[in-house]
Design a protein around this motif. Sequence first.
Motif, PDB file in Angstrom:
ATOM      1  N   MET A 122      21.829  30.179  36.653  1.00  0.00           N
ATOM      2  CA  MET A 122      20.875  29.127  37.033  1.00  0.00           C
ATOM      3  C   MET A 122      19.473  29.474  36.546  1.00  0.00           C
ATOM      4  N   ASN A 123      18.702  28.453  36.208  1.00  0.00           N
ATOM      5  CA  ASN A 123      17.283  28.644  35.916  1.00  0.00           C
ATOM      6  C   ASN A 123      16.539  28.396  37.226  1.00  0.00           C
ATOM      7  N   ILE A 124      16.441  29.434  38.054  1.00  0.00           N
ATOM      8  CA  ILE A 124      15.901  29.262  39.407  1.00  0.00           C
ATOM      9  C   ILE A 124      14.391  29.031  39.426  1.00  0.00           C
ATOM     10  N   TYR A 125      13.726  29.232  38.311  1.00  0.00           N
ATOM     11  CA  TYR A 125      12.279  29.035  38.263  1.00  0.00           C
ATOM     12  C   TYR A 125      11.887  27.655  37.735  1.00  0.00           C
ATOM     13  N   ASP A 126      12.858  26.857  37.359  1.00  0.00           N
ATOM     14  CA  ASP A 126      12.603  25.475  36.956  1.00  0.00           C
ATOM     15  C   ASP A 126      12.339  24.675  38.237  1.00  0.00           C
ATOM     16  N   PRO A 127      11.197  23.992  38.310  1.00  0.00           N
ATOM     17  CA  PRO A 127      10.879  23.241  39.533  1.00  0.00           C
ATOM     18  C   PRO A 127      11.919  22.174  39.880  1.00  0.00           C
ATOM     19  N   GLU A 128      12.673  21.715  38.891  1.00  0.00           N
ATOM     20  CA  GLU A 128      13.683  20.675  39.117  1.00  0.00           C
ATOM     21  C   GLU A 128      14.994  21.239  39.678  1.00  0.00           C
ATOM     22  N   THR A 129      15.165  22.556  39.659  1.00  0.00           N
ATOM     23  CA  THR A 129      16.415  23.170  40.103  1.00  0.00           C
ATOM     24  C   THR A 129      16.539  23.097  41.613  1.00  0.00           C
ATOM     25  N   GLN A 187      23.484  39.724  51.438  1.00  0.00           N
ATOM     26  CA  GLN A 187      23.266  41.174  51.516  1.00  0.00           C
ATOM     27  C   GLN A 187      22.790  41.725  50.175  1.00  0.00           C
ATOM     28  N   ASP A 188      23.250  41.126  49.082  1.00  0.00           N
ATOM     29  CA  ASP A 188      22.847  41.555  47.740  1.00  0.00           C
ATOM     30  C   ASP A 188      21.464  41.032  47.356  1.00  0.00           C
ATOM     31  N   GLY A 189      20.903  40.117  48.153  1.00  0.00           N
ATOM     32  CA  GLY A 189      19.578  39.580  47.877  1.00  0.00           C
ATOM     33  C   GLY A 189      19.559  38.360  46.971  1.00  0.00           C
ATOM     34  N   PHE A 190      20.720  37.746  46.735  1.00  0.00           N
ATOM     35  CA  PHE A 190      20.780  36.574  45.865  1.00  0.00           C
ATOM     36  C   PHE A 190      20.501  35.268  46.598  1.00  0.00           C
ATOM     37  N   VAL A 191      20.882  35.213  47.867  1.00  0.00           N
ATOM     38  CA  VAL A 191      20.700  33.980  48.640  1.00  0.00           C
ATOM     39  C   VAL A 191      20.103  34.308  50.001  1.00  0.00           C
ATOM     40  N   GLU A 192      19.587  33.264  50.633  1.00  0.00           N
ATOM     41  CA  GLU A 192      19.114  33.375  52.016  1.00  0.00           C
ATOM     42  C   GLU A 192      19.846  32.322  52.828  1.00  0.00           C
ATOM     43  N   ARG A 209      21.246  26.330  60.501  1.00  0.00           N
ATOM     44  CA  ARG A 209      21.050  24.889  60.659  1.00  0.00           C
ATOM     45  C   ARG A 209      20.275  24.239  59.516  1.00  0.00           C
ATOM     46  N   LYS A 210      20.033  24.979  58.432  1.00  0.00           N
ATOM     47  CA  LYS A 210      19.337  24.405  57.276  1.00  0.00           C
ATOM     48  C   LYS A 210      20.166  24.510  56.014  1.00  0.00           C
ATOM     49  N   GLY A 211      20.869  25.635  55.844  1.00  0.00           N
ATOM     50  CA  GLY A 211      21.700  25.800  54.667  1.00  0.00           C
ATOM     51  C   GLY A 211      21.513  27.146  53.995  1.00  0.00           C
ATOM     52  N   VAL A 212      22.078  27.230  52.810  1.00  0.00           N
ATOM     53  CA  VAL A 212      22.035  28.451  52.004  1.00  0.00           C
ATOM     54  C   VAL A 212      21.192  28.149  50.778  1.00  0.00           C
ATOM     55  N   PHE A 213      20.237  29.044  50.487  1.00  0.00           N
ATOM     56  CA  PHE A 213      19.315  28.822  49.389  1.00  0.00           C
ATOM     57  C   PHE A 213      19.286  30.039  48.470  1.00  0.00           C
ATOM     58  N   VAL A 214      19.266  29.779  47.162  1.00  0.00           N
ATOM     59  CA  VAL A 214      19.136  30.853  46.176  1.00  0.00           C
ATOM     60  C   VAL A 214      17.722  31.411  46.282  1.00  0.00           C
ATOM     61  N   CYS A 215      17.593  32.725  46.262  1.00  0.00           N
ATOM     62  CA  CYS A 215      16.287  33.388  46.383  1.00  0.00           C
ATOM     63  C   CYS A 215      15.630  33.523  45.018  1.00  0.00           C
ATOM     64  N   ARG A 216      14.360  33.212  44.990  1.00  0.00           N
ATOM     65  CA  ARG A 216      13.538  33.486  43.812  1.00  0.00           C
ATOM     66  C   ARG A 216      12.857  34.825  44.035  1.00  0.00           C
ATOM     67  N   LYS A 217      12.741  35.594  42.984  1.00  0.00           N
ATOM     68  CA  LYS A 217      12.019  36.865  43.062  1.00  0.00           C
ATOM     69  C   LYS A 217      10.538  36.595  42.840  1.00  0.00           C
ATOM     70  N   SER A 218       9.697  37.319  43.572  1.00  0.00           N
ATOM     71  CA  SER A 218       8.262  37.190  43.375  1.00  0.00           C
ATOM     72  C   SER A 218       7.862  37.956  42.121  1.00  0.00           C
ATOM     73  N   LEU A 219       6.654  37.716  41.645  1.00  0.00           N
ATOM     74  CA  LEU A 219       6.152  38.426  40.472  1.00  0.00           C
ATOM     75  C   LEU A 219       6.138  39.931  40.729  1.00  0.00           C
TER      76      LEU A 219
END
Length: 140
Positions: free
Chosen positions: A31-38, A67-72, A76-86
């Motif tokens: 995935m291109n997780i840094y694309d605002p449209e993603t 646990q691997d740090g890929f998702v949060e 009651r909201k869902g599962v979200f892919v994590c973006r890494k900070s700079l």
Amino acid sequence: MSNSLKLNRVATNFTLKDHIHGVLRDAILDMNIYDPETDLRLDERQMAEQLGISRTPIREALVRLEQDGFVEIQPRKGVFVCRKSLDEILEIVVVWAALESMAARLVTENAMPQELADLRSLAMQYSANSARADIAEYSE
């Protein structure tokens, strides 16, 4: 029979849970997780439907991915892919560079003369300035 069906054996340690973890991890990495449209939200039902499995192995894989740090997983909201900070990305790059440097040093300490010559040849191929392809740079 030369045109018989050729099947690869299923690993004895194969589990659906591990397989789904790998499939989801690979999909997240693609995935291109840094694309605002993603859309970073992962839908368990949709993934289970696409993979043709129940939601249980999806949930198990998502817990491991958290646990691997890929998702949060947000209750009651869902599962979200994590973006890494700079800062996290810079830390990864620094660690990666340190590991590459250490690996190069270990190689030069333990390599035979012909292997060093081959390494020097490779360094010259990929160096922007082949005159500077000096193995000593990597092994203080």
